[in-house]
Design a protein around this motif. Structure first.
Motif, PDB file in Angstrom:
ATOM      1  N   THR A 154       0.833  -1.060  -0.164  1.00  8.55           N
ATOM      2  CA  THR A 154       0.007  -0.157   0.065  1.00  8.55           C
ATOM      3  C   THR A 154       0.749   1.148  -0.067  1.00  8.55           C
ATOM      4  OG1 THR A 154      -0.124  -0.091   2.402  1.00  8.55           O
ATOM      5  CG2 THR A 154      -1.999  -0.945   1.139  1.00  8.55           C
ATOM      6  N   SER A 155       2.499   1.158  -0.319  1.00  7.39           N
ATOM      7  CA  SER A 155       3.190   2.202  -0.306  1.00  7.39           C
ATOM      8  C   SER A 155       3.189   2.986  -1.593  1.00  7.39           C
ATOM      9  CB  SER A 155       4.530   1.886   0.255  1.00  7.39           C
ATOM     10  OG  SER A 155       5.151   0.793  -0.781  1.00  7.39           O
ATOM     11  N   GLY A 156       3.763   4.201  -1.568  1.00 10.26           N
ATOM     12  CA  GLY A 156       4.064   4.604  -2.860  1.00 10.26           C
ATOM     13  C   GLY A 156       3.206   5.669  -3.573  1.00 10.26           C
ATOM     14  N   HIS A 162      -0.801   0.910  -7.316  1.00  6.92           N
ATOM     15  CA  HIS A 162      -1.051  -0.770  -7.870  1.00  6.92           C
ATOM     16  C   HIS A 162       0.210  -1.346  -8.136  1.00  6.92           C
ATOM     17  CE1 HIS A 162      -0.752   1.752 -11.548  1.00  6.92           C
ATOM     18  NE2 HIS A 162      -0.603   0.451 -12.353  1.00  6.92           N
ATOM     19  N   ILE A 163       1.024  -1.051  -8.644  1.00  6.30           N
ATOM     20  CA  ILE A 163       2.266  -1.831  -9.197  1.00  6.30           C
ATOM     21  C   ILE A 163       3.057  -2.336  -7.873  1.00  6.30           C
ATOM     22  CG2 ILE A 163       4.674  -1.783 -10.350  1.00  6.30           C
ATOM     23  CD1 ILE A 163       3.551   0.354 -12.419  1.00  6.30           C
ATOM     24  N   TRP A 166       0.969  -5.222  -7.029  1.00  9.82           N
ATOM     25  CA  TRP A 166       1.075  -6.236  -7.874  1.00  9.82           C
ATOM     26  C   TRP A 166       2.324  -7.054  -7.650  1.00  9.82           C
ATOM     27  CZ3 TRP A 166      -0.233  -3.542 -13.182  1.00  9.82           C
ATOM     28  CH2 TRP A 166      -1.644  -3.337 -13.580  1.00  9.82           C
ATOM     29  N   LEU A 167       3.431  -6.199  -7.123  1.00 10.75           N
ATOM     30  CA  LEU A 167       4.824  -6.883  -6.894  1.00 10.75           C
ATOM     31  C   LEU A 167       4.416  -7.927  -5.684  1.00 10.75           C
ATOM     32  CD1 LEU A 167       7.253  -3.932  -7.378  1.00 10.75           C
ATOM     33  CD2 LEU A 167       7.463  -6.332  -8.140  1.00 10.75           C
ATOM     34  N   SER A 168       3.711  -7.257  -4.555  1.00 12.65           N
ATOM     35  CA  SER A 168       3.310  -8.203  -3.450  1.00 12.65           C
ATOM     36  C   SER A 168       2.541  -9.201  -3.685  1.00 12.65           C
ATOM     37  CB  SER A 168       2.658  -7.348  -2.230  1.00 12.65           C
ATOM     38  OG  SER A 168       3.695  -6.322  -1.907  1.00 12.65           O
ATOM     39  N   GLY A 169       1.358  -8.911  -4.282  1.00  9.94           N
ATOM     40  CA  GLY A 169       0.443 -10.022  -4.627  1.00  9.94           C
ATOM     41  C   GLY A 169       0.944 -11.036  -5.842  1.00  9.94           C
ATOM     42  N   ASN A 170       1.300 -10.181  -6.911  1.00  6.21           N
ATOM     43  CA  ASN A 170       1.540 -11.231  -8.073  1.00  6.21           C
ATOM     44  C   ASN A 170       2.885 -11.934  -7.920  1.00  6.21           C
ATOM     45  OD1 ASN A 170       2.603 -10.814 -11.186  1.00  6.21           O
ATOM     46  ND2 ASN A 170       1.231 -12.591 -10.784  1.00  6.21           N
ATOM     47  N   CYS A 171       4.025 -10.875  -7.929  1.00  3.14           N
ATOM     48  CA  CYS A 171       5.521 -11.608  -8.011  1.00  3.14           C
ATOM     49  C   CYS A 171       5.770 -12.504  -6.841  1.00  3.14           C
ATOM     50  CB  CYS A 171       6.395 -10.225  -8.111  1.00  3.14           C
ATOM     51  SG  CYS A 171       8.099 -10.781  -8.359  1.00  3.14           S
ATOM     52  N   PHE A 172       5.109 -11.978  -5.589  1.00  4.00           N
ATOM     53  CA  PHE A 172       5.672 -12.639  -4.315  1.00  4.00           C
ATOM     54  C   PHE A 172       4.534 -13.433  -3.901  1.00  4.00           C
ATOM     55  CE2 PHE A 172       9.117  -9.541  -4.526  1.00  4.00           C
ATOM     56  CZ  PHE A 172       9.964 -10.289  -3.866  1.00  4.00           C
ATOM     57  N   GLY A 173       3.407 -13.055  -4.113  1.00  9.93           N
ATOM     58  CA  GLY A 173       2.166 -13.900  -3.532  1.00  9.93           C
ATOM     59  C   GLY A 173       1.864 -15.074  -4.385  1.00  9.93           C
ATOM     60  N   ASP A 174       2.183 -15.010  -5.756  1.00 13.18           N
ATOM     61  CA  ASP A 174       1.667 -15.935  -6.741  1.00 13.18           C
ATOM     62  C   ASP A 174       2.687 -16.724  -7.126  1.00 13.18           C
ATOM     63  OD1 ASP A 174      -1.133 -15.035  -6.957  1.00 13.18           O
ATOM     64  OD2 ASP A 174      -0.370 -14.091  -8.966  1.00 13.18           O
TER      65      ASP A 174
END
Length: 251
Positions: A154-156, A162-163, A166-174
């Motif tokens: 939720t930073s930035g 949103h990027i 996505w880094l948290s949810g997709n790159c690392f979460g997925d």
């Protein structure tokens, strides 16, 4: 082709009863390249075969070496890399190279695994859901890079927040939360993706530091660079070494 005893022994372990495919058309090249990559480089350190092969497969995806990937993958399986590990390497590459560059490697991996008699699809490795992937992905970031990653999703600035999500949810979460590979292995293959594709030195330095924080120390990363060098060349290997030295100096 005249191979050293060590190179011949290693080739026979990679491909029992086989031969380097360029030996008949390019014998001089085959001789010095095989003796270099399968004797001098392999004998440089004590890296185990499975880790070496995982690094090389990742580097080949990173540098778009699809033909050599097809050549190496059967040998990697012979040396202990599992089908699940192969798939996890290919999957995670998408986060760092994009599906546009990784799609051919799905086909290559699927072809070779099928030829080996392995039934696809493999057993699933996911541990997250659509509801918790961001939370668990951010926790993976914290686990790897430290408490400074808390609240990253939720930073930035608002227009690009949103990027980060996505880094948290997709790159690392997925990807990073999947079973099949641990954090140290995932950081190692990420290091190889970034080193091999080039032009990602800020991210490579960051992930060199991430590697060190999960136990892949400076000497280990130098071993990884050394084993990948025949496949990605000297410029990108030297850039990777510089990034490792920079990351180590900042810890």
């Amino acid at each position: 082709m005249i191979m050293t005893e060590a190179a011949e022994k290693y080739i026979n372990r990679l491909y029992p009863g086989g031969e380097y495919k360029l030996a008949s058309t390019d014998p001089e090249f085959s001789e010095f390249f095989t003796n270099f990559s399968c004797d001098e480089v392999v004998s440089q350190d004590d890296l185990d075969d499975r880790t070496r092969m995982m690094a090389i497969l990742s580097a080949l995806i990173g540098c778009q070496g699809i033909d050599e990937f097809r050549e190496i993958l059967p040998g990697a399986l012979n040396l202990g890399v599992t089908p699940v590990e192969v798939k996890e390497i290919v999957y995670q590459a998408c986060a760092y190279l994009g599906i546009g560059r990784v799609r051919p490697f799905f086909d290559a991996a699927n072809d070779i695994l099928t030829e080996k008699g392995i039934t696809l699809p493999l057993e699933g490795q996911a541990t997250t859901t659509s509801e918790d992937r961001v939370e668990k992905g951010e926790q993976a970031q914290v686990d790897i890079f430290g408490d400074g990653m808390k609240g990253f999703a939720t930073s930035g600035p608002e227009e690009s927040r949103h990027i980060n999500r996505w880094l948290s949810g997709n790159c690392f979460g997925d990807y990073y939360t999947r079973t099949g590979l641990g954090y140290a292995q995932r950081e190692m293959i990420t290091f190889c993706f970034l080193a091999a594709q080039g032009g990602c030195e800020p991210q490579l330095t960051s992930h060199a530091a991430g590697n060190m924080k999960v136990g892949n120390d400076k000497l280990f990363l130098i071993k990884i660079i050394s084993q990948c060098l025949p496949y990605i060349g000297y410029p990108r290997s030297l850039n990777a070494l510089r990034c490792v030295n920079e990351a180590a100096s900042q810890l």
